[in-house]
Write a protein that holds these residues in place. Structure first.
Motif, PDB file in Angstrom:
ATOM      1  N   LEU A 195      -2.439  -3.802  -2.609  1.00 43.53           N
ATOM      2  CA  LEU A 195      -2.881  -4.433  -3.849  1.00 43.53           C
ATOM      3  C   LEU A 195      -1.772  -5.264  -4.477  1.00 43.53           C
ATOM      4  N   VAL A 196      -0.543  -4.770  -4.391  1.00 44.09           N
ATOM      5  CA  VAL A 196       0.607  -5.461  -4.984  1.00 44.09           C
ATOM      6  C   VAL A 196       1.589  -5.814  -3.874  1.00 44.09           C
ATOM      7  N   THR A 197       2.036  -7.060  -3.866  1.00 46.95           N
ATOM      8  CA  THR A 197       2.949  -7.534  -2.829  1.00 46.95           C
ATOM      9  C   THR A 197       4.120  -8.270  -3.479  1.00 46.95           C
ATOM     10  N   PRO A 198       5.153  -8.606  -2.702  1.00 43.32           N
ATOM     11  CA  PRO A 198       6.296  -9.313  -3.293  1.00 43.32           C
ATOM     12  C   PRO A 198       6.006 -10.767  -3.649  1.00 43.32           C
ATOM     13  N   PHE A 199       4.944 -11.349  -3.054  1.00 43.98           N
ATOM     14  CA  PHE A 199       4.665 -12.763  -3.255  1.00 43.98           C
ATOM     15  C   PHE A 199       3.222 -12.963  -3.721  1.00 43.98           C
ATOM     16  N   ASN A 200       3.026 -13.981  -4.566  1.00 42.20           N
ATOM     17  CA  ASN A 200       1.683 -14.383  -5.021  1.00 42.20           C
ATOM     18  C   ASN A 200       0.841 -13.172  -5.427  1.00 42.20           C
ATOM     19  N   SER A 201       1.356 -12.415  -6.349  1.00 42.96           N
ATOM     20  CA  SER A 201       0.744 -11.138  -6.698  1.00 42.96           C
ATOM     21  C   SER A 201       0.845 -10.908  -8.197  1.00 42.96           C
ATOM     22  N   TYR A 202       0.013  -9.988  -8.678  1.00 45.57           N
ATOM     23  CA  TYR A 202       0.239  -9.467 -10.019  1.00 45.57           C
ATOM     24  C   TYR A 202       1.571  -8.714 -10.037  1.00 45.57           C
ATOM     25  N   LEU A 203       1.922  -8.136 -11.171  1.00 47.91           N
ATOM     26  CA  LEU A 203       3.301  -7.709 -11.409  1.00 47.91           C
ATOM     27  C   LEU A 203       3.517  -6.212 -11.207  1.00 47.91           C
ATOM     28  N   SER A 204       4.684  -5.893 -10.694  1.00 48.64           N
ATOM     29  CA  SER A 204       5.101  -4.501 -10.531  1.00 48.64           C
ATOM     30  C   SER A 204       6.417  -4.283 -11.265  1.00 48.64           C
ATOM     31  N   VAL A 205       6.739  -3.012 -11.495  1.00 44.30           N
ATOM     32  CA  VAL A 205       8.010  -2.620 -12.116  1.00 44.30           C
ATOM     33  C   VAL A 205       8.545  -1.456 -11.293  1.00 44.30           C
ATOM     34  N   SER A 206       9.649  -1.669 -10.616  1.00 44.68           N
ATOM     35  CA  SER A 206      10.120  -0.680  -9.643  1.00 44.68           C
ATOM     36  C   SER A 206      10.482   0.655 -10.280  1.00 44.68           C
ATOM     37  N   ASP A 207      11.042   0.632 -11.484  1.00 46.37           N
ATOM     38  CA  ASP A 207      11.460   1.855 -12.173  1.00 46.37           C
ATOM     39  C   ASP A 207      10.489   2.152 -13.310  1.00 46.37           C
ATOM     40  N   HIS A 208       9.805   3.280 -13.239  1.00 48.82           N
ATOM     41  CA  HIS A 208       8.801   3.585 -14.266  1.00 48.82           C
ATOM     42  C   HIS A 208       9.416   3.750 -15.652  1.00 48.82           C
ATOM     43  N   GLU A 209      10.725   3.990 -15.721  1.00 44.40           N
ATOM     44  CA  GLU A 209      11.379   4.103 -17.023  1.00 44.40           C
ATOM     45  C   GLU A 209      11.465   2.753 -17.734  1.00 44.40           C
ATOM     46  N   ARG A 210      11.245   1.672 -17.006  1.00 40.29           N
ATOM     47  CA  ARG A 210      11.319   0.340 -17.608  1.00 40.29           C
ATOM     48  C   ARG A 210       9.979  -0.133 -18.163  1.00 40.29           C
ATOM     49  N   ILE A 211       8.930   0.656 -18.002  1.00 40.97           N
ATOM     50  CA  ILE A 211       7.648   0.308 -18.617  1.00 40.97           C
ATOM     51  C   ILE A 211       7.733   0.603 -20.111  1.00 40.97           C
ATOM     52  N   SER A 212       7.193  -0.286 -20.918  1.00 35.64           N
ATOM     53  CA  SER A 212       7.212  -0.106 -22.368  1.00 35.64           C
ATOM     54  C   SER A 212       6.621   1.244 -22.769  1.00 35.64           C
ATOM     55  N   ALA A 213       7.299   1.924 -23.684  1.00 33.43           N
ATOM     56  CA  ALA A 213       6.790   3.202 -24.192  1.00 33.43           C
ATOM     57  C   ALA A 213       5.442   3.010 -24.884  1.00 33.43           C
ATOM     58  N   GLU A 214       5.258   1.868 -25.546  1.00 31.62           N
ATOM     59  CA  GLU A 214       3.986   1.605 -26.225  1.00 31.62           C
ATOM     60  C   GLU A 214       2.848   1.468 -25.220  1.00 31.62           C
ATOM     61  N   LEU A 215       3.120   0.824 -24.099  1.00 31.90           N
ATOM     62  CA  LEU A 215       2.087   0.696 -23.067  1.00 31.90           C
ATOM     63  C   LEU A 215       1.776   2.055 -22.457  1.00 31.90           C
ATOM     64  N   LYS A 216       2.797   2.836 -22.148  1.00 33.41           N
ATOM     65  CA  LYS A 216       2.559   4.159 -21.560  1.00 33.41           C
ATOM     66  C   LYS A 216       1.799   5.064 -22.533  1.00 33.41           C
ATOM     67  N   GLN A 217       2.144   4.979 -23.809  1.00 28.43           N
ATOM     68  CA  GLN A 217       1.433   5.790 -24.805  1.00 28.43           C
ATOM     69  C   GLN A 217      -0.029   5.356 -24.896  1.00 28.43           C
ATOM     70  N   THR A 218      -0.271   4.054 -24.885  1.00 29.23           N
ATOM     71  CA  THR A 218      -1.639   3.535 -24.944  1.00 29.23           C
ATOM     72  C   THR A 218      -2.459   4.032 -23.759  1.00 29.23           C
ATOM     73  N   ILE A 219      -1.873   3.969 -22.577  1.00 33.26           N
ATOM     74  CA  ILE A 219      -2.554   4.423 -21.362  1.00 33.26           C
ATOM     75  C   ILE A 219      -2.839   5.923 -21.439  1.00 33.26           C
ATOM     76  N   ALA A 220      -1.847   6.695 -21.848  1.00 35.02           N
ATOM     77  CA  ALA A 220      -2.001   8.153 -21.883  1.00 35.02           C
ATOM     78  C   ALA A 220      -3.048   8.588 -22.902  1.00 35.02           C
TER      79      ALA A 220
END
Length: 254
Positions: free
Chosen positions: A155-180
């Motif tokens: 689903l996610v690739t290095p090229f021509n793809s939507y976005l990934s974040v290798s370290d889950h600690e770098r995801i915004s706390a607000e986004l993680k809270q919203t998801i949870a």
């Protein structure tokens, strides 16, 4: 003795004063309206990076991540894919897709990010973007070697793809809270919610989900799933074998 000229002067001054007050009032209303609009955006799912006080996305207890000190938190005894939760979380602003696995204890969420919200990462911004999408404008997939081919199982690739974040600690706390919070609304008995946008983790969850779509059970792969969770969220040393490789090995032994 007042003259007609004095009366006209006073009338003009009064009119000028009233006009000044009106302009000031309009400017004040415009400023207030602008501030209210800005605040509404910051409070919404379109902004996960402002971190202003009393943001409704962050009110209450933290709803994601580990709870307490449980060394066996990722030793699950059951795992299943949740279509309902995946669909619900995929509608979140800033999220292109979500894949949710439920266990007897926890929820594991793989996120694919997009450009529909700001601040989805807590640092790095566009400079830290992991995908190179310049090939899409040049008719190729891999801009580095000019290849038009890719593994469409991922689903996610290095090229021509939507976005990934290798370290889950770098995801915004607000986004993680919203998801949870959204997840717990449908699954209130989940003990912990673990969230990652690492592309390897997300692609592996897609492979597990694909097994469910094909009507096949996930229990035979529970041990490897637990290893995947340990590797992603508990920094266990050795990466687990990919599910597709496990299946290939099993097929070769028949």
């Amino acid at each position: 003795m007042k003259t007609k000229s004095d009366d006209l002067c006073r009338a003009a001054m009064k009119q000028l004063y009233l006009m000044s007050c009106l302009v000031a009032a309009i400017l004040a209303m415009t400023t207030i309206t602008g501030c209210n609009y800005t605040r509404k955006v910051q409070d919404s799912e379109y902004d996960y990076g402002s971190q202003q006080a009393n943001d409704p996305k962050m009110l209450g207890d933290r709803m994601y991540g580990p709870v307490g000190n449980q060394p066996d938190r990722h030793q699950n005894s059951h795992v299943e894919y949740s279509y309902a939760l995946s669909r619900k979380l995929s509608k979140t602003q800033g999220v292109a897709a979500a894949v949710v696995m439920l266990t007897d204890k926890n929820a594991y969420v793989g996120l694919v990010l997009d450009w529909t919200a700001v601040g989805t990462k807590n640092k790095g911004g566009r400079q830290a973007q992991e995908q190179n999408n310049t090939g899409s404008g040049k008719g190729v997939y891999n801009i580095e070697n000019g290849s038009p081919f890719w593994d469409n199982r991922d689903l996610v690739t290095p090229f021509n793809s939507y976005l990934s974040v290798s370290d889950h600690e770098r995801i915004s706390a607000e986004l993680k809270q919203t998801i949870a919070v959204k997840l717990r609304q449908l699954s209130p008995y989940v003990q912990e919610v673990h969230i990652s946008a690492n592309r390897h983790f997300v692609n592996e969850l897609v492979d597990y989900a694909r097994e469910t779509w094909m009507g096949r059970p996930l229990q035979p792969y529970l041990t490897e799933f637990n290893k995947l969770a340990e590797y992603e969220f508990a920094d266990s040393g050795k990466p687990p074998m990919r599910l597709r490789q496990l299946k290939a090995n099993a097929a070769a032994q028949r």
